[in-house]
Design an enzyme around this catalytic site. Structure first.
Site, mmCIF file in Angstrom:
data_model
loop_
_atom_site.group_PDB
_atom_site.id
_atom_site.type_symbol
_atom_site.label_atom_id
_atom_site.label_comp_id
_atom_site.label_asym_id
_atom_site.label_seq_id
_atom_site.Cartn_x
_atom_site.Cartn_y
_atom_site.Cartn_z
ATOM 1 N N LYS A 105 3.658 -10.899 20.088
ATOM 2 C CA LYS A 105 2.752 -10.219 21.014
ATOM 3 C C LYS A 105 2.608 -11.078 22.270
ATOM 4 C CE LYS A 105 1.726 -7.058 17.849
ATOM 5 N NZ LYS A 105 0.573 -6.892 17.009
ATOM 6 N N ASN A 108 -6.853 -4.579 22.786
ATOM 7 C CA ASN A 108 -5.926 -5.678 22.445
ATOM 8 C C ASN A 108 -6.688 -6.946 22.055
ATOM 9 O OD1 ASN A 108 -4.273 -3.839 24.114
ATOM 10 N ND2 ASN A 108 -2.725 -5.429 23.872
ATOM 11 N N SER A 157 2.203 -3.186 13.141
ATOM 12 C CA SER A 157 1.306 -3.231 14.306
ATOM 13 C C SER A 157 1.982 -3.479 15.651
ATOM 14 C CB SER A 157 0.259 -4.332 14.074
ATOM 15 O OG SER A 157 0.879 -5.611 14.138
ATOM 16 N N THR A 199 -6.970 1.541 16.593
ATOM 17 C CA THR A 199 -6.655 0.960 17.897
ATOM 18 C C THR A 199 -7.014 1.924 19.030
ATOM 19 O OG1 THR A 199 -4.757 0.413 19.310
ATOM 20 C CG2 THR A 199 -4.294 1.808 17.442
ATOM 21 N N ILE A 250 0.822 -1.224 0.000
ATOM 22 C CA ILE A 250 0.000 0.000 0.000
ATOM 23 C C ILE A 250 0.854 1.272 0.000
ATOM 24 C CG2 ILE A 250 -2.036 -1.069 1.035
ATOM 25 C CD1 ILE A 250 -1.217 0.336 3.708
ATOM 26 N N LYS A 265 -0.907 5.497 13.955
ATOM 27 C CA LYS A 265 -2.327 5.134 13.806
ATOM 28 C C LYS A 265 -3.206 6.364 14.030
ATOM 29 C CE LYS A 265 -3.945 1.601 13.150
ATOM 30 N NZ LYS A 265 -4.244 0.824 11.911
ATOM 31 N N GLU A 307 -5.053 2.519 21.281
ATOM 32 C CA GLU A 307 -3.789 3.111 21.732
ATOM 33 C C GLU A 307 -3.658 4.578 21.322
ATOM 34 O OE1 GLU A 307 -0.371 0.530 21.462
ATOM 35 O OE2 GLU A 307 -1.637 -1.252 21.485
ATOM 36 N N TYR A 338 4.088 3.733 17.136
ATOM 37 C CA TYR A 338 2.963 2.975 16.556
ATOM 38 C C TYR A 338 1.659 3.746 16.728
ATOM 39 C CZ TYR A 338 -0.948 -0.362 16.520
ATOM 40 O OH TYR A 338 -2.162 -0.968 16.301
#
Ligand code: NAD
Ligand code: TYD
Length: 347
Positions: free
Chosen positions: A194, A184, A85, A130, A60, A159, A132, A155
């Site tokens: 993770k 999460n 991610s 997310t 992308i 986002k 976050e 991160y």
């Protein structure tokens, strides 16, 4: 409906692809994925021959490629999951996160706008984000859809930036969008970098379980298949231009979660109770480590009727069973063997 799902070979994306390919035989699902280290087509073996499914390998961040792809296939809808991610990787290489998460998202928005800009009727750009982006909570309180953005890691900053661009394209160009911010996820097919899959893998191997800092960090965990169900519901029933928070109403301190996981793994592996806990090793903390995430999911619950279908204990048991029952998947992922699957399958 020609539906483009980006990042469909990843953890959450593969469950979303499966959900749409099986539930909507009248749609055609295109899965666009660059197959980075996190993309694994072995996640989708059960649907790869479905007549309403096409895999496209592509990046992308390549604007010309993305533009051509949209012109060729005329996608009516986009569900955009492709991203870098992992917070720890973002700390060592922030630019990779800017490229994919920010620029990649803008290329998709431009291609979608370029295709339908004079008539967006019946179209939707669904951006997966997310919790976050909201930063960190203290001991109390929950993230709502109106909580201010306050990202702390490269991160979450990338986002947050992509969320702002999606919203800006809605305001500026009338592009029809929806954004969901989820807590999460855990479940089958998650890359073992993770917390939960890494620790399952290490327990199987009798390797140390590296708990960051004092382990008193809180996360709100959601079973990935419940996230995929929520995405289906939002895609079909959302109010355009809205944000929905998705969460499991399920907060755990890392150390408590790790102890529960150890307990369940001992039972499943027929090891003496307490054996896996001995593997817990406290290690240096993550820089900028967010203290607590917790989602108020009442909007999606009250407006769309969504709620999680499994409890955390049930979800965790299903996850453990999946990893123990898919030793080959885990071996391929940890050895890097999965990366040659594309050549074998699609060359
Ligand atoms: P993942 O890392 O498992 O998968 C990401 C996928 O995107 C991979 O298949 C990868 O190959 C692909 N990808 C990466 N860069 C690309 C590029 N430049 N072009 C095309 N494809 C590319 O991630 P995940 O955990 O499945 O997360 C999916 C989405 O959900 C992300 O947008 C993430 O921010 C969001 N999210 C994740 C969680 C979570 O707990 N995992 C929670 C909330 C939101
Ligand atoms: P992670 O699964 O990386 O998700 P996120 O950072 O997006 O929340 O980490 C979940 C929590 O577990 C987070 O507080 C960091 C912690 N953690 C460890 O203590 N040790 C580990 O090895 C990892 C990967 C995470």
């Amino acid at each position: 409906m020609k539906l483009l799902i980006t990042g469909g070979a990843g953890f959450i994306g593969s469950h979303v692809v499966r959900q749409f390919v099986t539930a909507y035989p009248e749609y055609h699902i295109y899965n666009l994925d660059a197959l980075t280290y996190a993309g694994n087509l072995e996640n989708l073996k059960d649907v790869e021959t479905a007549s309403n499914y096409t895999f496209i390998k592509g990046d992308i961040t390549d604007a010309l490629f993305v533009d051509r792809l949209f012109k060729t296939h005329q996608f009516d809808g986009v569900i955009h999951l492709a991203a870098e991610s992992h917070v720890d990787r973002s700390i060592t290489d922030p630019l990779a996160f800017v490229k994919t998460n920010v620029l990649g998202t803008i290329h998709l928005l431009n291609a979608f706008k370029g295709l339908w800009g004079s008539n967006f009727e019946g179209k939707l750009f669904y951006h997966i984000s997310t919790d976050e982006v909201y930063g960190t909570l203290g001991e109390t309180g929950l993230f709502t859809e109106t909580t201010s953005y306050d990202p702390n890691s490269p991160y979450s900053a990338s986002k947050a930036s992509s969320d702002h661009f999606v919203r800006a394209y809605g305001e500026t160009y009338g592009l029809p969008y929806v954004i969901t911010n989820c807590s999460n996820n855990y479940g089958p097919n998650q890359f073992p970098e993770k917390l939960i899959p890494l620790f399952i893998h290490n327990i199987i191997q009798n390797k140390p379980l590296p708990v960051y800092g004092d382990g008193n960090y809180t996360r709100d965990w959601l079973y990935v298949i419940d996230h995929a169900r929520a995405i289906d519901l939002v895609f079909h029933q959302c109010k355009q231009g809205e944000t929905y928070n998705i969460g499991g109403f399920n907060e755990w301190k890392n150390i408590d979660l790790v102890k529960l996981l150890c307990d369940k793994m001992d039972q499943r592996l027929h090891r003496p109770k307490g054996q896996s806990e001995q593997l817990i090793t406290y290690v240096k903390d993550r820089p900028g480590h967010d203290k607590r995430y917790a989602i108020d999911a009442s909007k999606i619950n009250e407006t769309l009727g969504w709620q999680p279908s499994v409890t955390f204990e049930q979800g965790l048991e299903k996850t453990i069973d999946w990893y123990l029952g898919n030793a080959e998947w885990l071996a391929h992922v940890t050895s890097g063997e999965y990366q040659s699957y594309y050549e074998r399958q699609y060359s």
